[in-house]
Design an enzyme around this catalytic site. Structure first.
Site, mmCIF file in Angstrom:
data_model
loop_
_atom_site.group_PDB
_atom_site.id
_atom_site.type_symbol
_atom_site.label_atom_id
_atom_site.label_comp_id
_atom_site.label_asym_id
_atom_site.label_seq_id
_atom_site.Cartn_x
_atom_site.Cartn_y
_atom_site.Cartn_z
ATOM 1 N N ASP A 11 0.863 -1.169 0.000
ATOM 2 C CA ASP A 11 0.000 0.000 0.000
ATOM 3 C C ASP A 11 0.909 1.231 0.000
ATOM 4 O O ASP A 11 2.116 1.127 0.257
ATOM 5 C CB ASP A 11 -0.896 -0.039 1.242
ATOM 6 C CG ASP A 11 -1.765 1.189 1.373
ATOM 7 O OD1 ASP A 11 -2.430 1.559 0.383
ATOM 8 O OD2 ASP A 11 -1.757 1.804 2.453
ATOM 9 N N ASP A 13 -0.300 5.158 0.948
ATOM 10 C CA ASP A 13 -0.628 6.102 2.022
ATOM 11 C C ASP A 13 -0.771 5.378 3.357
ATOM 12 O O ASP A 13 -1.552 4.438 3.483
ATOM 13 C CB ASP A 13 -1.932 6.839 1.710
ATOM 14 C CG ASP A 13 -1.836 7.693 0.459
ATOM 15 O OD1 ASP A 13 -0.743 8.219 0.195
ATOM 16 O OD2 ASP A 13 -2.849 7.835 -0.254
ATOM 17 N N ASP A 176 -1.498 -0.899 5.998
ATOM 18 C CA ASP A 176 -1.784 -0.323 7.310
ATOM 19 C C ASP A 176 -3.261 -0.314 7.649
ATOM 20 O O ASP A 176 -3.636 0.102 8.749
ATOM 21 C CB ASP A 176 -1.280 1.126 7.359
ATOM 22 C CG ASP A 176 -2.059 2.015 6.399
ATOM 23 O OD1 ASP A 176 -2.770 2.930 6.865
ATOM 24 O OD2 ASP A 176 -1.983 1.805 5.178
#
Length: 227
Positions: A11, A13, A176
């Protein structure tokens, strides 16, 4: 557990890049343009992760839960303003998390294939990667509008598996948020979750990833132990 890993999908961001300050600024300015309540950094940190349309919809709703009667044209206008402000800001407030670049370079040197799978609009991704000198590390870059479906849908991960001729246990998803972990679980691949990112105010451990870590560089140790 990770002894067969060949491909690692990341990922962006909240995983590689702390982009909340720039996104918060852009969505706040967009709401000011439209006469809506301002957006704080804390609000933005809970609202990002599902793509730009969802971000502006949450801002217009002033809530994580989007209003059912939100007008599609209003969302379109807000999205256009968000994109413009985000572009004009030049991503000057965003920065890589500790040890990200070194870890990615070492994984690349060790022969892992690295891919980026983000829900961020594709138009902004190349500039960010270039700005942080990461472009050469990724074999594929998949944005939130590359395919019709974005995370938590596993389509992008399944596409990567098909392209590289791999089975699910040979791929690791690093992220995240629950969107990353749910996509990995739906694709049948392994998951490595980071606690420092943006997960809508929920502990990432609730999504039951294979590994949870406070540090990005721990990925090197986990993979080393598996070899």
């Amino acid at each position: 557990m990770f002894e067969d890993i060949k491909l690692i999908a990341f990922d962006l961001d909240g995983t590689l890049l702390d982009s909340v300050p720039d996104l918060a600024r852009a969505v706040d300015l967009a709401m000011q343009d439209m006469g809506y309540p301002r957006v704080t950094l804390e609000q933005a940190s809970h609202w990002i992760g599902n793509g730009a349309d969802v971000l502006v919809s949450r801002a217009l709703s002033q809530n994580y839960i989007v209003k059912d009667d939100l007008d599609a044209e209003l969302i379109k206008q807000a999205r256009a303003r968000l994109d413009q402000h985000y572009h004009d800001g030049g991503h000057q407030l965003s920065h890589l998390y500790p040890d990200v670049k070194d870890t990615l370079e070492r994984l690349h040197q060790q022969g892992y294939t690295l891919a980026l799978v983000t829900n961020k609009p594709s138009q902004f991704v190349p500039e960010l990667l270039e700005q942080h000198q990461l472009t050469h590390l990724f074999s594929e870059v998949i944005g939130g509008d590359t395919f019709a479906e974005k995370k938590p849908n596993p389509f992008a991960l399944n596409w990567l598996l098909d392209k590289h001729g791999l089975t699910a246990p040979q791929m690791l998803m690093v992220g995240d948020s629950k969107n990353d972990i749910q996509a990995a679980q739906a694709a049948g691949c392994h998951s490595f979750a980071l606690t420092y990112g943006y997960n809508h105010g929920e502990p990432i451990s609730d999504s039951q990833p294979d590994v949870v870590s406070d540090e990005f560089k721990y990925l090197l140790a986990v993979l080393s132990m598996a070899r």
